[in-house]
Enzyme design. Structure first.
Site, PDB file in Angstrom:
ATOM      1  N   TYR A  23       7.200  11.421   3.191  1.00 35.55           N
ATOM      2  CA  TYR A  23       5.746  11.559   3.132  1.00 35.55           C
ATOM      3  C   TYR A  23       5.241  12.977   3.387  1.00 35.55           C
ATOM      4  O   TYR A  23       4.042  13.226   3.256  1.00 35.55           O
ATOM      5  CB  TYR A  23       5.097  10.604   4.143  1.00 35.55           C
ATOM      6  CG  TYR A  23       5.445   9.166   3.868  1.00 35.55           C
ATOM      7  CD1 TYR A  23       4.895   8.499   2.773  1.00 35.55           C
ATOM      8  CD2 TYR A  23       6.345   8.478   4.668  1.00 35.55           C
ATOM      9  CE1 TYR A  23       5.232   7.180   2.497  1.00 35.55           C
ATOM     10  CE2 TYR A  23       6.678   7.159   4.398  1.00 35.55           C
ATOM     11  CZ  TYR A  23       6.124   6.520   3.315  1.00 35.55           C
ATOM     12  OH  TYR A  23       6.461   5.227   3.039  1.00 35.55           O
ATOM     13  N   ASN A  75      -4.318   2.665  -0.883  1.00 31.23           N
ATOM     14  CA  ASN A  75      -2.902   2.713  -0.539  1.00 31.23           C
ATOM     15  C   ASN A  75      -2.671   1.578   0.453  1.00 31.23           C
ATOM     16  O   ASN A  75      -2.968   1.720   1.634  1.00 31.23           O
ATOM     17  CB  ASN A  75      -2.523   4.054   0.079  1.00 31.23           C
ATOM     18  CG  ASN A  75      -1.041   4.151   0.369  1.00 31.23           C
ATOM     19  OD1 ASN A  75      -0.349   3.152   0.474  1.00 31.23           O
ATOM     20  ND2 ASN A  75      -0.552   5.373   0.536  1.00 31.23           N
ATOM     21  N   HIS A  81       3.778  -4.897  -0.747  1.00 32.35           N
ATOM     22  CA  HIS A  81       4.905  -5.727  -1.156  1.00 32.35           C
ATOM     23  C   HIS A  81       4.842  -7.152  -0.605  1.00 32.35           C
ATOM     24  O   HIS A  81       5.720  -7.954  -0.895  1.00 32.35           O
ATOM     25  CB  HIS A  81       6.201  -5.052  -0.715  1.00 32.35           C
ATOM     26  CG  HIS A  81       6.170  -3.571  -0.924  1.00 32.35           C
ATOM     27  ND1 HIS A  81       6.170  -3.002  -2.186  1.00 32.35           N
ATOM     28  CD2 HIS A  81       6.041  -2.546  -0.053  1.00 32.35           C
ATOM     29  CE1 HIS A  81       6.077  -1.678  -2.056  1.00 32.35           C
ATOM     30  NE2 HIS A  81       5.995  -1.383  -0.783  1.00 32.35           N
ATOM     31  N   ASP A  88      -5.855 -10.882  -3.788  1.00 33.45           N
ATOM     32  CA  ASP A  88      -7.014 -11.729  -4.051  1.00 33.45           C
ATOM     33  C   ASP A  88      -8.320 -11.042  -3.678  1.00 33.45           C
ATOM     34  O   ASP A  88      -9.332 -11.222  -4.365  1.00 33.45           O
ATOM     35  CB  ASP A  88      -6.876 -13.056  -3.311  1.00 33.45           C
ATOM     36  CG  ASP A  88      -5.762 -13.933  -3.877  1.00 33.45           C
ATOM     37  OD1 ASP A  88      -5.216 -13.605  -4.957  1.00 33.45           O
ATOM     38  OD2 ASP A  88      -5.431 -14.941  -3.231  1.00 33.45           O
ATOM     39  N   HIS A 101       0.283   5.490  -4.052  1.00 31.04           N
ATOM     40  CA  HIS A 101       1.364   5.635  -3.067  1.00 31.04           C
ATOM     41  C   HIS A 101       1.840   7.079  -3.105  1.00 31.04           C
ATOM     42  O   HIS A 101       2.058   7.638  -4.182  1.00 31.04           O
ATOM     43  CB  HIS A 101       2.528   4.694  -3.388  1.00 31.04           C
ATOM     44  CG  HIS A 101       2.146   3.270  -3.300  1.00 31.04           C
ATOM     45  ND1 HIS A 101       2.034   2.605  -2.098  1.00 31.04           N
ATOM     46  CD2 HIS A 101       1.797   2.374  -4.254  1.00 31.04           C
ATOM     47  CE1 HIS A 101       1.653   1.366  -2.325  1.00 31.04           C
ATOM     48  NE2 HIS A 101       1.493   1.202  -3.633  1.00 31.04           N
ATOM     49  N   SER A 103       4.727   8.237  -2.083  1.00 29.21           N
ATOM     50  CA  SER A 103       6.100   8.283  -2.579  1.00 29.21           C
ATOM     51  C   SER A 103       6.195   7.444  -3.850  1.00 29.21           C
ATOM     52  O   SER A 103       5.306   6.642  -4.147  1.00 29.21           O
ATOM     53  CB  SER A 103       7.063   7.735  -1.526  1.00 29.21           C
ATOM     54  OG  SER A 103       6.858   6.342  -1.343  1.00 29.21           O
ATOM     55  N   ARG A 112      10.668  -2.402  -2.272  1.00 31.80           N
ATOM     56  CA  ARG A 112       9.428  -1.672  -2.543  1.00 31.80           C
ATOM     57  C   ARG A 112       9.076  -1.635  -4.035  1.00 31.80           C
ATOM     58  O   ARG A 112       8.013  -1.182  -4.417  1.00 31.80           O
ATOM     59  CB  ARG A 112       9.522  -0.238  -2.028  1.00 31.80           C
ATOM     60  CG  ARG A 112       9.641  -0.144  -0.530  1.00 31.80           C
ATOM     61  CD  ARG A 112       9.592   1.310  -0.081  1.00 31.80           C
ATOM     62  NE  ARG A 112      10.040   1.467   1.271  1.00 31.80           N
ATOM     63  CZ  ARG A 112       9.275   1.315   2.351  1.00 31.80           C
ATOM     64  NH1 ARG A 112       8.004   0.994   2.215  1.00 31.80           N
ATOM     65  NH2 ARG A 112       9.778   1.475   3.557  1.00 31.80           N
TER      66      ARG A 112
END
Length: 151
Positions: A23, A75, A81, A88, A101, A103, A112
């Site tokens: 990150y 994010n 995941h 929803d 994201h 990464s 992921r």
């Protein structure tokens, strides 16, 4: 003026401290400052929200609709995941949402590779670090300017 919610999920507040090889070394405060600078350049209004709690993220998505926001940059962190509830919530509001994201989640651990939230989003930007947020904001600002006014 276009209004964008920039919403960050669990552990994003630890950016700059955790997994620097994934990150980077810039902090969450650096991310928020970059987002605000980008919003100024784009001529849009931005609100930044971060929570480690799924329900608070759902509340923020729903509140963005009621507060008249034009779009969401999201994010979801690790909830990407696992959370049908966030999927929803995104699907429940008629706001374009772009999943971001830092990464490239598709080049990381196999768990992921699947996003529970992406199918409710207009698009997904991965692997560009903080720049992914700027890309998503730009896309939302440009599309809001060319969309019909809200009813």
């Amino acid at each position: 003026m276009t209004k964008i919610l920039v919403l960050n999920g669990p552990n994003i507040n630890m950016t700059g401290l955790r997994e620097k090889t994934v990150y980077g070394a810039q902090s969450y405060d650096d991310l928020v400052a970059m987002v605000r600078d980008e919003a100024e350049k784009l001529g849009c209004e931005v609100r930044c929200v971060q929570s480690n709690h799924e329900g608070a993220l759902i509340d923020a998505i729903q509140q963005a609709y009621f507060d008249g926001f034009d779009g969401i940059v999201f994010n979801p962190g690790g909830y990407t995941h696992t959370s049908v509830a966030l999927h929803d919530a995104i699907a429940s509001v008629p706001l374009p949402t772009i999943e971001v994201h830092m990464s490239n989640i598709h080049a990381r651990e196999e768990f992921r590779h699947v996003s529970m939230t992406a199918s409710a989003c207009r698009g997904q930007i991965v692997g560009f670090g903080f720049q992914g947020y700027a890309m998503a904001m730009g896309a939302l600002c440009r599309s809001a300017r060319f969309s019909p006014a809200k009813a």
